[in-house]
Write an enzyme that holds these catalytic residues in place. Structure first.
Site, mmCIF file in Angstrom:
data_model
loop_
_atom_site.group_PDB
_atom_site.id
_atom_site.type_symbol
_atom_site.label_atom_id
_atom_site.label_comp_id
_atom_site.label_asym_id
_atom_site.label_seq_id
_atom_site.Cartn_x
_atom_site.Cartn_y
_atom_site.Cartn_z
ATOM 1 N N ASP A 1 -10.034 -4.424 -4.550
ATOM 2 C CA ASP A 1 -9.403 -3.678 -3.519
ATOM 3 C C ASP A 1 -10.116 -2.293 -3.837
ATOM 4 O O ASP A 1 -9.686 -1.658 -4.891
ATOM 5 C CB ASP A 1 -7.872 -3.604 -3.778
ATOM 6 C CG ASP A 1 -7.102 -2.668 -2.777
ATOM 7 O OD1 ASP A 1 -7.911 -1.803 -2.188
ATOM 8 O OD2 ASP A 1 -5.943 -2.779 -2.843
ATOM 9 N N HIS B 1 -7.975 -5.530 0.008
ATOM 10 C CA HIS B 1 -6.582 -4.877 0.040
ATOM 11 C C HIS B 1 -5.353 -5.414 0.247
ATOM 12 O O HIS B 1 -4.588 -5.188 -0.087
ATOM 13 C CB HIS B 1 -6.905 -3.379 0.802
ATOM 14 C CG HIS B 1 -5.789 -2.457 0.734
ATOM 15 N ND1 HIS B 1 -5.117 -1.995 -0.432
ATOM 16 C CD2 HIS B 1 -5.020 -1.815 1.730
ATOM 17 C CE1 HIS B 1 -4.265 -1.230 -0.184
ATOM 18 N NE2 HIS B 1 -4.022 -0.945 1.278
ATOM 19 N N SER C 1 0.703 -1.263 0.094
ATOM 20 C CA SER C 1 0.081 0.118 0.073
ATOM 21 C C SER C 1 0.798 1.113 0.145
ATOM 22 O O SER C 1 1.674 1.473 -0.939
ATOM 23 C CB SER C 1 -1.105 -0.045 1.122
ATOM 24 O OG SER C 1 -1.946 1.041 0.995
#
Length: 267
Positions: free
Chosen positions: A212, A242, A105
């Site tokens: 996601d 995610h 991320s």
């Protein structure tokens, strides 16, 4: 895991190492995402250690047990420098071993920039749900007069409800609103990475859930394909959200990572 206190660019940082085999084959440097901390990667570290890695990680400034106002990152270049400091700690402990950086991320953005700056020191780059390419959220929030206090929904992380429950009760996870300086830093660094060129022959593995909703894969694809110098392997998991390392198909994800690393190490 063992803790180490390092001097970061903006104050003390807490770094971590995990137990490993007597003779590790490589170093894995884990780079965590926004609002969380390195301790959430214990399972990832266990898998990598079993695969032969000496695993290192750090809580970024303003995150976890490191110093700084919570979730405030004013300049991601400083965070990249901090990660490089941890890489230096790893190299001193394990001289001569190949180094792999694995970023999730926001950590994917940091890892991508790290590879642009220090790619000649790396053996491979793994990006999981990376904030790279086109990510609309910072611009939308910055256009508002006040940042709304809307925390990340735990259900957006994984189809495994235990993951969301643990996240929601974790005292080291930030559950408040995003901060304007951090959003501004995201915008600048997305542009910096977009303009920073590709990583040449560095092998790159991109992992993403196709469901996601925090960091949509189509936006990340723009950045990943621009970053790759041609040695790109991608794995897009149907139905995954995610955090693919915490997903219900995590065994498949770990197998893809270790298979990729086996190829890198053999090469």
């Amino acid at each position: 895991m063992d803790e180490h206190v390092l001097t970061g660019t903006r104050g003390p940082l807490t770094a971590y190492t995990w137990p490993h085999r007597p003779r590790p084959r490589y170093v894995a440097l884990l780079v965590h995402g926004y609002g969380e901390h390195a301790g959430r990667y214990e399972k990832v570290a266990d898998v990598l250690a079993g695969h032969g890695a000496a695993v290192f990680a750090v809580d970024h400034v303003g995150h976890g047990r490191s110093a700084g106002e919570r979730v405030v990152i004013e300049d991601f270049e400083d965070v990249v420098t901090d990660v490089h400091t941890v890489a230096g700690l790893a190299r001193a402990a394990h001289p001569g071993l190949p180094v792999v950086v694995i970023g999730h991320s926001m950590g994917g953005l940091i890892a991508a920039r790290h590879a642009q700056r220090y790619g000649d020191e790396l053996a491979a780059l793994v990006l999981s749900g990376p904030v790279i390419g086109v990510w609309q959220l910072p611009g939308r929030l910055l256009a508002l007069p006040e940042i709304p206090d809307t925390p990340i929904s735990p259900s957006a992380l994984s189809r495994d409800p235990a993951v969301g429950a643990a996240y929601a009760t974790d005292p080291l996870v930030w559950h408040g609103p995003m901060k304007r300086p951090t959003l501004e830093a995201f915008v600048r660094t997305l542009e910096t990475v977009a303009e920073g060129g590709d990583v040449g022959p560095l092998p790159l593995l991109w992992l993403h859930g196709d469901d996601d909703r925090l960091v949509p894969p189509d936006g990340s694809r723009v950045g990943v394909e621009r970053l790759s110098g041609g040695r790109l392997t991608e794995r897009i998991y149907p139905g995954a959200r995610h955090e693919v390392f915490h997903e219900t198909n995590r065994s498949e994800v770990f197998a893809d990572v270790t298979r990729f690393l086996d190829g890198v190490l053999a090469g």
